[in-house]
Design an enzyme around this catalytic site. Structure first.
Site, PDB file in Angstrom:
ATOM      1  N   LEU A 135       0.871  -1.168   0.000  1.00  0.00           N
ATOM      2  CA  LEU A 135       0.000   0.000   0.000  1.00  0.00           C
ATOM      3  C   LEU A 135       0.914   1.226   0.000  1.00  0.00           C
ATOM      4  CD1 LEU A 135      -2.824  -0.878   2.574  1.00  0.00           C
ATOM      5  CD2 LEU A 135      -2.955  -0.889   0.082  1.00  0.00           C
ATOM      6  N   ASP A 136       0.598   2.208  -0.843  1.00  0.00           N
ATOM      7  CA  ASP A 136       1.412   3.415  -0.928  1.00  0.00           C
ATOM      8  C   ASP A 136       1.458   4.145   0.415  1.00  0.00           C
ATOM      9  OD1 ASP A 136       1.786   2.898  -3.610  1.00  0.00           O
ATOM     10  OD2 ASP A 136       0.139   4.186  -4.260  1.00  0.00           O
ATOM     11  N   LEU A 137       2.410   5.059   0.518  1.00  0.00           N
ATOM     12  CA  LEU A 137       2.591   5.840   1.738  1.00  0.00           C
ATOM     13  C   LEU A 137       1.282   6.480   2.197  1.00  0.00           C
ATOM     14  CD1 LEU A 137       4.731   7.096   3.762  1.00  0.00           C
ATOM     15  CD2 LEU A 137       4.805   9.044   2.182  1.00  0.00           C
ATOM     16  N   THR A 189      -1.820   5.634   1.230  1.00  0.00           N
ATOM     17  CA  THR A 189      -2.983   4.755   1.141  1.00  0.00           C
ATOM     18  C   THR A 189      -3.125   3.993   2.449  1.00  0.00           C
ATOM     19  OG1 THR A 189      -2.699   4.512  -1.248  1.00  0.00           O
ATOM     20  CG2 THR A 189      -4.065   2.866  -0.142  1.00  0.00           C
TER      21      THR A 189
END
Length: 259
Positions: free
Chosen positions: A119-121, A123
């Site tokens: 998961l992105d920073l 998200t």
């Protein structure tokens, strides 16, 4: 019905060492292959130079000079990742990672775990973690077609008809994204929540598709991964998946994964 061809007489019994080390929770299969290339894996004191080595077990195998322990039973955890955490073990820039939060979220007897996907920073939401590198690999394979569902808070103009066109896939800057099931949940002026279910999980897929449609994404939450739901898991909290749920997942994977 023709019989399956017999095993080649010169092919040894066992599995590739990368698969065995992944199963033992050392790292993912791809990461193990990099470790072998870096000369970090040895057998009976001899540095291994190929990941194609076939073994029946990990007796005599060391990583960074340390013997590899026998594989522990597979465990799977659901973690509610907050925003602002990297899905990584460490960061050269010193930014906080999921492992900083997991120290307090997981039970003390938890073995080393690896994230399934990322998961992105910025998200948040459901992140699955396991000590089994082979399970991780299977769940990340694009061919598995495991659905992941997200809820996105967006700003801009969009219609349900535009979202429904995503069911046929979309190509953005030469990158093709497969079928996406997207639905407009609720709207207040030009602000709306959109639910999207994808099956490929390409890098930043949901954000890129929504931005391509002219929307600004202010919040992105993964609410499910395969059969597992975020539900009411508190932010920064974790729970262990029950054995019967894990068993059912393995059955589903046998149907989903085509290698």
């Amino acid at each position: 019905m023709p019989k399956a061809p017999p095993r080649a007489p010169d092919r040894p019994e066992g599995d590739r060492i990368a698969k065995l080390l992944a199963r033992a929770g050392v790292a993912s299969r791809r990461e193990v292959e990099r470790m072998i290339a870096d000369g970090r894996v040895s057998i009976d004191g001899k540095v291994l130079d190929t990941p194609a080595t076939i073994l029946q077990d990990l007796k005599g195998v060391t990583v960074d000079g340390k013997p590899v322990a026998k594989p522990e039973p597979t465990r799977l955890f659901a973690f509610h990742k907050p925003t602002g955490l990297l899905t990584a073990e460490n960061d050269p820039q010193g930014r906080p990672t999921i492992y900083d939060a997991l120290r307090n979220a997981l039970p003390k007897n938890t073995p080393r775990v690896m994230p399934i996907g990322r998961l992105d920073l910025n998200t948040e939401g459901l992140l699955l973690l396991t000590n089994d590198g082979e399970l991780k690999r299977q769940m990340e394979l694009p061919s598995s077609g495991i659905p992941r569902t997200y809820r996105a808070r967006t700003f801009g103009d969009i219609t349900q008809e535009q979202l429904e066109e995503l069911i046929d896939g979309i190509t953005i800057d030469g990158m093709t994204y497969g079928s996406i099931d997207a639905n407009l949940e609720r709207r207040t002026g030009r602000n709306q929540w959109i639910e999207m279910t994808i099956t490929e999980g390409k890098n930043r897929e949901v954000r890129r598709v929504l931005e391509h449609l002219g929307l600004q994404v202010s919040r992105l939450i993964r609410t499910s991964y395969g059969p597992f739901e975020l539900e009411d898991l508190p932010r920064g909290g974790a729970r262990e998946v029950r054995k019967h749920e894990l068993g059912r997942l393995r059955g589903d994977l046998r149907k989903w994964v085509h290698e």
